[in-house]
Scaffold this motif. Structure first.
Motif, short mmCIF file in Angstrom:
data_model
loop_
_atom_site.label_atom_id
_atom_site.label_comp_id
_atom_site.label_asym_id
_atom_site.label_seq_id
_atom_site.Cartn_x
_atom_site.Cartn_y
_atom_site.Cartn_z
N GLY A 188 0.81 -1.21 0.00
CA GLY A 188 0.00 0.00 0.00
C GLY A 188 0.84 1.26 0.00
O GLY A 188 0.56 2.21 -0.73
N THR A 191 2.49 2.09 -3.25
CA THR A 191 1.59 2.75 -4.20
C THR A 191 1.73 4.27 -4.08
O THR A 191 1.74 4.99 -5.07
CB THR A 191 0.14 2.35 -3.91
N LEU A 192 1.88 4.73 -2.82
CA LEU A 192 2.04 6.17 -2.60
C LEU A 192 3.40 6.65 -3.08
O LEU A 192 3.61 7.85 -3.29
CB LEU A 192 1.89 6.49 -1.11
N GLY A 202 1.20 2.78 -8.47
CA GLY A 202 0.57 4.03 -8.08
C GLY A 202 0.58 5.05 -9.21
O GLY A 202 -0.22 5.99 -9.21
N THR B 225 -6.87 -5.30 3.13
CA THR B 225 -5.64 -5.57 2.38
C THR B 225 -5.45 -4.58 1.22
O THR B 225 -4.33 -4.28 0.83
CB THR B 225 -5.70 -6.99 1.81
N VAL B 226 -6.58 -4.10 0.67
CA VAL B 226 -6.50 -3.23 -0.52
C VAL B 226 -5.81 -1.92 -0.14
O VAL B 226 -6.20 -1.28 0.83
CB VAL B 226 -7.91 -2.96 -1.07
N PRO B 227 -4.78 -1.51 -0.88
CA PRO B 227 -4.08 -0.25 -0.58
C PRO B 227 -5.04 0.94 -0.57
O PRO B 227 -5.98 0.99 -1.37
CB PRO B 227 -3.07 -0.14 -1.70
N SER B 228 -4.76 1.89 0.33
CA SER B 228 -5.69 3.01 0.50
C SER B 228 -5.88 3.80 -0.79
O SER B 228 -7.00 4.14 -1.15
CB SER B 228 -5.18 3.92 1.61
N LEU B 229 -4.77 4.06 -1.49
CA LEU B 229 -4.88 4.86 -2.71
C LEU B 229 -5.77 4.15 -3.73
O LEU B 229 -6.54 4.80 -4.45
CB LEU B 229 -3.48 5.10 -3.28
N LEU B 336 -4.99 13.49 -1.37
CA LEU B 336 -4.75 13.29 -2.80
C LEU B 336 -6.05 13.29 -3.59
O LEU B 336 -6.04 13.55 -4.80
CB LEU B 336 -4.03 11.95 -3.02
#
Lengths: 245, 389
Positions: A188, A191-192, A202, B225-229, B336
């Motif tokens: 995660g 990605t940033l 990302g 689990t899913v990335p925040s972005l 973002l």
């Protein structure tokens, strides 16, 4: 292999197949997204093929997670030995304080220290990924039954043998759980990393946010989401296998 | 001859770290203007007396940690010095910034450098170790840390540090800062509030209905689990499509970007810790306690409110603590997608390569996360039912 592992293996394999398909083959994206967004000029992220973005992402997460797991394990072992025990309370306190740090802040703070790009992202991911492994290593090694350790030394094992043949194998499920948490968080945060020029999945998300192109956002988000679920599932199977073995 | 040395490993390592970094790394960074390349200034190159004082403090700390001297002296040195060191270091940096401003004009910037941050870390390590040591050293540490924080806050507020680059960034955005603080607090606390409203019943339900348990936690785990972005990103086109299909939603203020997707995503992330800990809390209730309550003639809802919930509450609060700390961190990412909060400064700063603007976003985010953590930990202590303490 446990029953539960056998049951999760098939959906996981299907997910892996889907992930590989969506990474290697652009046509399904083009077909679906141009129907959903008929007004968009471009529906497939043009600046890099997905396989390159996936490779960049794997490189970011892989290198930092391997480093973080190794270092976390070593520090965790060091502070639970007789000679390092003095450090245990301070390390414990730092590790739990460190986990209240938001990952994005760690990433942002690595930039002034190292600059933009791949390196600061790996450093930030390393530092942040260290904590769960460290905490779980300490927890795993400290909750072992003292009777087991005594039996091992009674059998004539030296401290190194006790560590490698008894302590680590017994603590491994807990340690692996830490590795799993750390790696998933790192996927995660990586990605940033696109916001500081590290590449990876990302990139289309950020490009889509800036250029108001929802198709790019969906591409990056779906791929990175699948990747995270996949890695989490695989590490879950590995750690459960270890627990029985 | 009795041994002269008695190394106390933790304070020794920390003070060597503080001393070494002050000798080798830049204590402050000088920039000809806000965006120019930085030039590191080491501690001994700063103003007339601050540098040597800090150096002396580290040397005293290191010597105290290694010599065999009466424990009372050790307690006083290791208990009091680190707390005094922090505001002193800040004062030294602020003084250097002021002199620079006088010499090179207002465009020049002075930021806190690597040696400053390493010293801060080293002092914190000594304090944490002293806290664990207990006794007199713990009391003295508590005293000096409280006083140190008070003086630090005073230095920040009084304007004495106003030439430091990070405070210049703050002064330029004073109103914006308050706004983003409010936005950050509102977003993260309302997401956790929603998660509590949804997660409490869900956790109780999962406790009572075994069939529901596996599925519900599988879904929440997967979402976690899913990335925040990625989750923020997927919600944007989804909400945009919904509002174009149902204009009523748009009139209600729901948009593809901004607060709505951020609030939904943050609620989803907060749901797992709350529901999981509610389930764990209710599972931890001794069935005998429930039986006793039933024997006293309590109804189902009385049992829930007066027996099960109080016993489960520390574990539930711990889940809320995890959710809140996580939500405060993720809110920074939500900037973002245009949801505001301190992430605005972080990403603006990254975009302009302006270090101190990044810090102006990152440091307050860390502070409110740490404050939320401490607050909830305090509540957990209070919530423990008296009979179970």
């Amino acid at each position: 292999m446990t029953d539960r592992n056998r049951r999760t293996l098939i959906p996981l394999a299907a997910l892996a197949g889907l992930f590989v398909l969506l990474t290697a083959w652009m046509d399904p994206w083009r077909m679906v997204l141009s129907t959903v967004f008929p007004t968009l000029d471009k529906v497939v992220y043009p600046l890099a093929p997905f396989r390159r973005l996936v490779a960049e992402h794997i490189l970011l997460v892989g290198s930092s997670s391997i480093l973080a797991s190794t270092a976390g394990l070593c520090i965790g072992i060091a502070v639970t030995r007789q000679w390092g025990r003095e450090f245990l309370p301070a390390v414990n306190a730092l590790a739990s304080m460190g986990q209240t740090f938001p990952p994005v802040a760690v990433l942002a703070l690595a930039v002034p220290a190292v600059g933009f790009g791949f390196k600061p992202t790996v450093i930030a991911l390393f530092l942040y990924g260290l904590l769960p492994v460290l905490r779980n290593t300490i927890a795993g090694l400290q909750t072992l039954d003292p009777a087991v350790l005594e039996a091992a030394s009674g059998m004539g094992m030296n401290p190194l043998q006790i560590l490698t043949l008894v302590e680590i194998p017994l603590a491994l499920p807990v340690i692996m759980a830490g590795v799993r948490i750390s790696t998933v968080i790192n996927i995660g945060t990586a990605t940033l990393g696109a916001t500081i020029g590290a590449g990876g999945l990302g990139k289309p998300i950020i490009a889509g946010l800036i250029g108001e192109n929802p198709a790019y956002i969906i591409e990056g988000a779906v791929l990175v989401g699948l990747f995270a679920i996949l890695v989490d599932g695989v590490l879950g199977i590995v750690s459960r296998d270890r627990a029985d073995g | 001859m009795p041994p002269l040395l008695l190394p106390r490993k933790v304070p020794l390592t920390a003070s060597v770290l503080g001393l070494g970094s002050s000798l080798l790394l830049g204590f402050v960074t000088f920039r000809a203007n806000r965006l120019a390349a930085g030039e590191a200034i080491r501690l001994l190159q700063t103003g007339p007396c601050g540098g040597p004082v800090l150096m002396a403090a580290w040397i005293i700390l290191a010597t105290t940690s290694i010599l065999k001297i009466p424990e009372r002296w050790v307690n006083f040195t290791l208990g009091l010095l680190p707390g005094a060191l922090v505001p002193t270091a800040l004062k030294v940096a602020g003084g250097q910034a002021e002199r620079t401003a006088l010499a090179s004009g207002d465009i020049a910037r002075v930021s806190l450098g690597a040696a400053f941050w390493v010293s801060l870390f080293a002092a914190a390590v000594i304090m944490l170790d002293a806290w664990h040591t207990g006794g007199l050293r713990r009391k003295l540490t508590l005293f000096s840390a409280t006083l140190g924080i008070a003086v630090t806050v005073y230095l920040m507020v009084s304007g004495e540090m106003s030439h430091l680059s990070i405070l210049r960034e703050f002064i330029n955005r004073r109103e914006r800062f308050t706004g983003e603080l409010m936005a950050h607090l509102a977003l993260s606390s309302s997401a956790v509030g929603m998660a509590v409203l949804l997660g409490l019943p869900l956790g109780i339900l999962a406790h009572r209905k075994a069939r529901l348990r596996g599925g519900a936690f599988f879904v929440l785990n997967t979402l976690q689990t899913v990335p925040s972005l990625a989750l923020f990103g997927i919600l944007i086109p989804l909400l945009a499509a919904l509002t174009s299909r149902f204009p009523v939603l748009g009139e209600a203020g729901i948009q593809g970007i901004g607060t709505a997707p951020a609030l939904i995503a943050l609620t989803v992330y907060s749901l797992l810790p709350v529901a999981r800990n509610t389930f764990a809390g209710f599972s931890s209730v001794d069935p005998a306690a429930v039986d006793a309550g039933r024997g006293m003639g309590m109804t189902g809802s009385q049992l829930l409110v007066r027996v099960e919930f109080p016993i489960a509450s520390p574990i539930i609060l711990n889940g809320i603590r995890v959710a809140l700390v996580q939500a405060i961190g993720l809110t920074a990412v939500a900037a973002l997608i245009g949801a505001g909060g301190f992430g605005v400064f972080i990403f603006q700063g990254l975009g302009q390569a302006a270090t101190d603007l990044v810090l102006l976003g990152a440091i307050p985010t860390n502070l409110i996360a740490a404050a939320a953590d401490a607050l909830l930990n305090g509540l957990i202590g209070v919530a423990n039912p008296r009979g179970l303490r």
